[in-house]
Design an enzyme around this catalytic site. Structure first.
Site, PDB file in Angstrom:
ATOM      1  N   CYS A 132      -2.461  -3.081   3.645  1.00 53.38           N
ATOM      2  CA  CYS A 132      -3.248  -2.585   4.774  1.00 53.38           C
ATOM      3  C   CYS A 132      -3.787  -3.759   5.598  1.00 53.38           C
ATOM      4  CB  CYS A 132      -4.343  -1.641   4.278  1.00 53.38           C
ATOM      5  SG  CYS A 132      -4.856  -0.486   5.555  1.00 53.38           S
ATOM      6  N   HIS A 259      -1.474   2.203   1.115  1.00 51.48           N
ATOM      7  CA  HIS A 259      -2.110   1.712  -0.126  1.00 51.48           C
ATOM      8  C   HIS A 259      -1.273   2.143  -1.333  1.00 51.48           C
ATOM      9  CE1 HIS A 259      -5.952   0.223   1.502  1.00 51.48           C
ATOM     10  NE2 HIS A 259      -5.685   1.067   2.480  1.00 51.48           N
ATOM     11  N   GLU A 261      -1.276   1.131  -4.241  1.00 52.93           N
ATOM     12  CA  GLU A 261      -2.019   1.113  -5.508  1.00 52.93           C
ATOM     13  C   GLU A 261      -2.459   2.510  -5.942  1.00 52.93           C
ATOM     14  OE1 GLU A 261      -3.019  -0.124  -2.642  1.00 52.93           O
ATOM     15  OE2 GLU A 261      -5.180   0.017  -2.309  1.00 52.93           O
TER      16      GLU A 261
END
Ligand SMILES: NC(=O)CC[C@H](N)C(=O)O
Length: 343
Positions: A132, A259, A261
């Site tokens: 990001c 994102h 993750e």
């Protein structure tokens, strides 16, 4: 009563896969060192999802994860004057890492340090993953260093920017900050089949990943950036919003607007995190085997397998830190234990 109902329907959990994984991780001694360059490095749990995603990828690769927290501001020139020890410590950590990760973030504090980290990784062939804001930083750095636009920046940091490499998204609201971000699961289409991220995701046509941002890479600068070597390999359905950027000439230099993750799981690590860990392992091998030509690119920037001296300042955030006596503490809160540099 409730307990009885649950017992009658619930099966014995199958923990075989889980226990096999944890046992293997406990036995594993080969390390991989990742520098996390952010501005909340002193706050426990600020980057928890990113940390867990790194751990999922390291476990899958059978590597003990060592995370070095690098406060972005300490990499900046101003710190070399104000706090030379912190400056030296930050650069030693960055240069000792096998891979660099710049996570998401907001606001301009520490941005210059993150740009320096991206530049360092790009110029020295050190694996880089920008998430990001970390992707936007990589693009700004490229515009500055390679296109020669020294004042390139994001309108988040300078609303009057003359060379905005990152701009406010047209559909966003400047007056209503609540609930106006581009959020949640969005689709990214691969535009280039033969790129690293497409390979990592298994050559699918598109992926759905989670988002949380207000700014984007300036679509008007794409052709200039691509002519200079960057490749925007993933875009949204309009083809105008950049989602994944890569530097094909680099061993592993990837920025993602989303994102990844958030969708990483133990046993199912996020592809771009797996790529970072795999590339970092290669980087470590190259450093340890100086006969490999690749090592030449990094020689002189790495001060040994551990690369730490006793003067290093600690940057504890509760998950891992290097203590001021040089002792390495990893996941001191029980996330996977490694108590000295030899593990
Ligand atoms: N989550 C993030 O990293 C956000 C990046 C940047 N601040 C934006 O709003 O676009």
């Amino acid at each position: 009563m409730c307990g009885f109902v649950i017992c009658s329907v619930a099966k014995e959990p199958n923990l075989k896969e889980w226990t096999t994984r944890t046992k293997a991780y406990d036995k594993c001694h080969e390390t991989v060192r990742i520098a996390m360059v952010g501005k909340y490095t002193g706050l426990s749990d600020a980057y928890l999802s990113v940390l867990k995603a790194l751990l999922h990828a390291a476990v899958a690769r059978n590597r003990k994860l060592l995370v070095d927290w690098v406060p972005a501001g300490d990499l900046e020139d101003v710190t070399s004057k104000e706090d030379p020890e912190a400056y030296k410590a930050a650069w030693t950590l960055l240069k000792g890492a096998h891979g660099v990760l710049v996570p998401g973030g907001f606001g301009d504090r520490g941005v210059q340090g993150k740009i320096l980290a991206a530049k360092y990784a790009r110029e020295n062939n050190v694996p880089y993953l920008g998430i990001c804001l970390g992707m936007q930083i990589a693009v700004i750095e490229y515009a500055r260093s390679v296109l020669g636009l020294h004042d390139a920046t994001s309108t988040e940091f300078d609303p009057e920017a003359k060379n905005p490499a990152v701009i406010f998204m047209p559909e966003g609201s400047k007056t209503h900050m609540g609930g106006t971000m581009r959020l949640g699961s969005r689709r990214t289409f691969f535009e280039v089949a033969d790129c690293k991220s497409a390979k990592l995701y298994g050559h699918v046509k598109y992926i759905d990943e989670r988002h949380r941002h207000r700014y984007e890479v300036n679509p008007d600068m794409i052709s200039q950036l691509e002519n200079a070597g960057l490749s925007f390999v993933g875009k949204d359905e309009s083809g105008k919003r950049m989602e994944i950027v890569e530097l094909p000439s680099h061993p592993y230099f990837i920025g993602v607007q989303f994102h990844p993750e958030f969708k990483s799981r133990p046993g199912k690590p996020s592809p771009v995190f797996s790529g970072l860990i795999a590339a970092a392992c290669e980087q470590k091998k190259a450093i340890l085997l100086p006969s490999n030509g690749h090592a030449k690119l990094t020689s002189g920037i790495y001060s040994g397998v551990n690369g730490h001296s006793s003067i290093l300042k600690s940057h504890p955030n509760g998950n891992g830190f290097i203590a001021s006596n040089g002792t390495l503490n990893l996941y001191a809160k029980g996330n996977g234990v490694c108590v000295d540099g030899s593990c």
